[in-house]
Design a protein around this motif. Structure first.
Motif, PDB file in Angstrom:
ATOM      1  N   LEU A  91       0.824  -1.208   0.000  1.00 16.57           N
ATOM      2  CA  LEU A  91       0.000   0.000   0.000  1.00 16.57           C
ATOM      3  C   LEU A  91       0.863   1.265   0.000  1.00 16.57           C
ATOM      4  CD1 LEU A  91      -2.718  -1.109   2.571  1.00 16.57           C
ATOM      5  CD2 LEU A  91      -3.084  -0.674   0.125  1.00 16.57           C
ATOM      6  N   GLY A  92       2.042   1.190   0.589  1.00 16.71           N
ATOM      7  CA  GLY A  92       2.924   2.351   0.618  1.00 16.71           C
ATOM      8  C   GLY A  92       3.403   2.786  -0.747  1.00 16.71           C
ATOM      9  N   ASN A  93       3.295   1.930  -1.741  1.00 17.35           N
ATOM     10  CA  ASN A  93       3.751   2.282  -3.077  1.00 17.35           C
ATOM     11  C   ASN A  93       2.785   3.182  -3.829  1.00 17.35           C
ATOM     12  OD1 ASN A  93       6.366   0.684  -4.100  1.00 17.35           O
ATOM     13  ND2 ASN A  93       5.322  -0.498  -2.543  1.00 17.35           N
ATOM     14  N   LEU A  94       1.656   3.525  -3.225  1.00 15.81           N
ATOM     15  CA  LEU A  94       0.744   4.478  -3.847  1.00 15.81           C
ATOM     16  C   LEU A  94       1.368   5.863  -3.959  1.00 15.81           C
ATOM     17  CD1 LEU A  94      -2.584   3.531  -2.018  1.00 15.81           C
ATOM     18  CD2 LEU A  94      -1.775   2.739  -4.240  1.00 15.81           C
ATOM     19  N   GLN A  95       2.429   6.113  -3.193  1.00 17.68           N
ATOM     20  CA  GLN A  95       3.071   7.424  -3.229  1.00 17.68           C
ATOM     21  C   GLN A  95       3.563   7.795  -4.625  1.00 17.68           C
ATOM     22  OE1 GLN A  95       6.451   7.896  -3.822  1.00 17.68           O
ATOM     23  NE2 GLN A  95       7.106   5.763  -3.799  1.00 17.68           N
ATOM     24  N   GLY A 125      -6.696  -2.504  -7.123  1.00 15.71           N
ATOM     25  CA  GLY A 125      -5.950  -3.396  -6.242  1.00 15.71           C
ATOM     26  C   GLY A 125      -6.120  -3.029  -4.782  1.00 15.71           C
ATOM     27  N   VAL A 126      -6.197  -1.733  -4.481  1.00 12.70           N
ATOM     28  CA  VAL A 126      -6.420  -1.288  -3.104  1.00 12.70           C
ATOM     29  C   VAL A 126      -7.755  -1.797  -2.581  1.00 12.70           C
ATOM     30  CG1 VAL A 126      -6.797   0.746  -1.645  1.00 12.70           C
ATOM     31  CG2 VAL A 126      -4.963   0.753  -3.327  1.00 12.70           C
ATOM     32  N   VAL A 260      -7.730 -13.241  -2.757  1.00 12.65           N
ATOM     33  CA  VAL A 260      -8.201 -11.952  -3.290  1.00 12.65           C
ATOM     34  C   VAL A 260      -7.215 -10.838  -2.936  1.00 12.65           C
ATOM     35  CG1 VAL A 260     -10.030 -10.212  -3.138  1.00 12.65           C
ATOM     36  CG2 VAL A 260     -10.624 -12.639  -3.248  1.00 12.65           C
ATOM     37  N   GLN A 261      -6.714 -10.830  -1.711  1.00  6.73           N
ATOM     38  CA  GLN A 261      -5.744  -9.803  -1.314  1.00  6.73           C
ATOM     39  C   GLN A 261      -4.429  -9.950  -2.063  1.00  6.73           C
ATOM     40  OE1 GLN A 261      -6.107 -10.615   2.956  1.00  6.73           O
ATOM     41  NE2 GLN A 261      -6.657  -8.453   3.259  1.00  6.73           N
ATOM     42  N   LEU A 262      -3.987 -11.185  -2.283  1.00  4.53           N
ATOM     43  CA  LEU A 262      -2.763 -11.387  -3.057  1.00  4.53           C
ATOM     44  C   LEU A 262      -2.945 -10.915  -4.501  1.00  4.53           C
ATOM     45  CD1 LEU A 262      -1.565 -14.881  -1.775  1.00  4.53           C
ATOM     46  CD2 LEU A 262      -0.514 -12.646  -1.337  1.00  4.53           C
ATOM     47  N   THR A 263      -4.150 -11.116  -5.038  1.00  3.87           N
ATOM     48  CA  THR A 263      -4.446 -10.596  -6.371  1.00  3.87           C
ATOM     49  C   THR A 263      -4.364  -9.077  -6.376  1.00  3.87           C
ATOM     50  OG1 THR A 263      -5.906 -12.469  -6.850  1.00  3.87           O
ATOM     51  CG2 THR A 263      -6.180 -10.492  -8.206  1.00  3.87           C
ATOM     52  N   GLY A 264      -4.921  -8.456  -5.324  1.00  3.72           N
ATOM     53  CA  GLY A 264      -4.833  -7.002  -5.207  1.00  3.72           C
ATOM     54  C   GLY A 264      -3.394  -6.536  -5.099  1.00  3.72           C
ATOM     55  N   CYS A 265      -2.576  -7.291  -4.376  1.00  2.22           N
ATOM     56  CA  CYS A 265      -1.153  -6.981  -4.249  1.00  2.22           C
ATOM     57  C   CYS A 265      -0.477  -6.998  -5.617  1.00  2.22           C
ATOM     58  CB  CYS A 265      -0.506  -7.997  -3.314  1.00  2.22           C
ATOM     59  SG  CYS A 265       1.292  -7.897  -3.207  1.00  2.22           S
ATOM     60  N   ALA A 266      -0.731  -8.034  -6.393  1.00  2.00           N
ATOM     61  CA  ALA A 266      -0.134  -8.142  -7.724  1.00  2.00           C
ATOM     62  C   ALA A 266      -0.619  -7.026  -8.643  1.00  2.00           C
ATOM     63  CB  ALA A 266      -0.466  -9.505  -8.328  1.00  2.00           C
ATOM     64  N   VAL A 267      -1.906  -6.680  -8.544  1.00  2.62           N
ATOM     65  CA  VAL A 267      -2.467  -5.608  -9.367  1.00  2.62           C
ATOM     66  C   VAL A 267      -1.789  -4.282  -9.055  1.00  2.62           C
ATOM     67  CG1 VAL A 267      -4.552  -4.219  -9.751  1.00  2.62           C
ATOM     68  CG2 VAL A 267      -4.701  -6.713  -9.753  1.00  2.62           C
ATOM     69  N   ILE A 268      -1.575  -3.988  -7.773  1.00  5.36           N
ATOM     70  CA  ILE A 268      -0.933  -2.733  -7.386  1.00  5.36           C
ATOM     71  C   ILE A 268       0.499  -2.677  -7.904  1.00  5.36           C
ATOM     72  CG2 ILE A 268      -0.018  -1.430  -5.419  1.00  5.36           C
ATOM     73  CD1 ILE A 268      -2.515  -2.183  -3.874  1.00  5.36           C
TER      74      ILE A 268
END
Length: 300
Positions: A91-95, A125-126, A260-268
């Motif tokens: 999530l920190g990579n949204l910066q 992804g978030v 689902v969260q791992l998919t979101g991680c990969a998407v981000i």
């Protein structure tokens, strides 16, 4: 390039070390800075002897950056508490996106079309990480983890913009920012659950390792190497750090995000990697502009 990769790998251990310390978020945020201050001041002193005093503009920018860094750490350490070390780091990579759009608003630097396409992908992804549509979501409070992670990214983006605009030096501004961050975290800690000032073992052993490893060594390596590397390396680092942290958290801490969260991680990660890359035409145009400027520059 190997120096930059080593720095990214060292910083990847930050969130797992926070979890291993088993202290409150405010406590870990405070001592990771406090323990890093003495060696950072030594490096800043050596840099001052070599280059002279830090210009006033750089000093003021570093102080403001320290305020933002304090908020960054307080929010991020709470995100780790809510959603785990691996997902909080992703999530920190949204910066990356926040910095780009802030630069558009402040400096008139229009984001690339890649960034515009990557933005909705990243925020999708978030949503997946938040557990909004996932009954098996990992974390004590995934939604609060996402909110804290977004707040982390905003504060971290401000920190990067201030550090970038203040001075080209490394050790001096980072030392000033770390001192200010330490004092700010101590002052704000009651609003973030409070910090325990009594060291405990082995918790503070992990915090000391966090301060000397990721906080001091990792950041020093990256600060040294990034100005000397091609822009494409930034995208590589964005991919190395979060994915390494997810792997370390799974192996060392037993974190098990849902599919689902791992998919979101990969998407981000993929969205950030795609959006942070400059288009080939822009790179060619930028190189041509630099060459033209060099031809027009007077010879001295």
């Amino acid at each position: 390039m190997l120096i930059a990769v080593a720095g990214a790998l060292i910083i990847s251990t930050s969130a797992p070390l926070v979890r291993l310390s088993e202290v409150s978020p405010a406590t870990s945020a405070l001592f990771r800075c406090a323990y890093a201050v003495p060696p950072m001041l030594l490096l800043a002193w050596l840099e001052r002897r070599r280059l002279g005093p830090l210009p006033r503009r750089g000093m003021v920018a570093a102080w403001l950056a320290g305020l933002m860094f304090a908020l960054d750490l307080l929010f991020w350490h709470h995100a780790i508490d809510y959603v785990g070390a691996g997902l909080a780091t992703v999530l920190g990579n949204l910066q990356v996106f926040i910095v780009a759009f802030a630069a558009w608003a402040v400096f008139g630097e229009r984001p690339s079309s890649r960034l515009m396409v990557g933005t909705p992908v990243v925020f999708a992804g978030v949503v997946l990480i938040s557990g909004m549509f996932d009954s098996a979501a990992y974390g004590s409070d995934p939604m609060m983890g996402v909110l804290a992670g977004v707040a982390t990214s905003v504060a971290y983006a401000a920190f990067l913009l201030l550090m970038k605009g203040g001075s080209e030096r490394g050790a001096g501004p980072l030392a000033h920012a770390t001192v200010v961050a330490t004092l700010t975290i101590a002052a704000l800690s009651p609003l973030f659950g409070g910090a325990d000032l009594m060291p405990t073992w082995p918790g503070h052993g992990w915090l000391l390792l966090l301060a000397l490893g990721p906080q001091l060594l990792g950041w020093s390596l990256i600060t040294f190497s990034l100005p000397r590397q091609p822009a494409a390396l930034t995208a590589l680092l964005l991919l190395i750090q979060p994915m390494t942290t997810v792997a370390i958290s799974a192996l060392a801490l037993g974190e098990r995000p849902s599919p689902v969260q791992l998919t979101g991680c990969a998407v981000i990660v993929l969205g950030v990697l795609y959006g942070s890359r400059r288009q080939k035409s822009a790179l060619v145009r930028s190189a041509a502009e630099r060459a033209a400027a060099e031809e027009r520059a007077p010879v001295v």
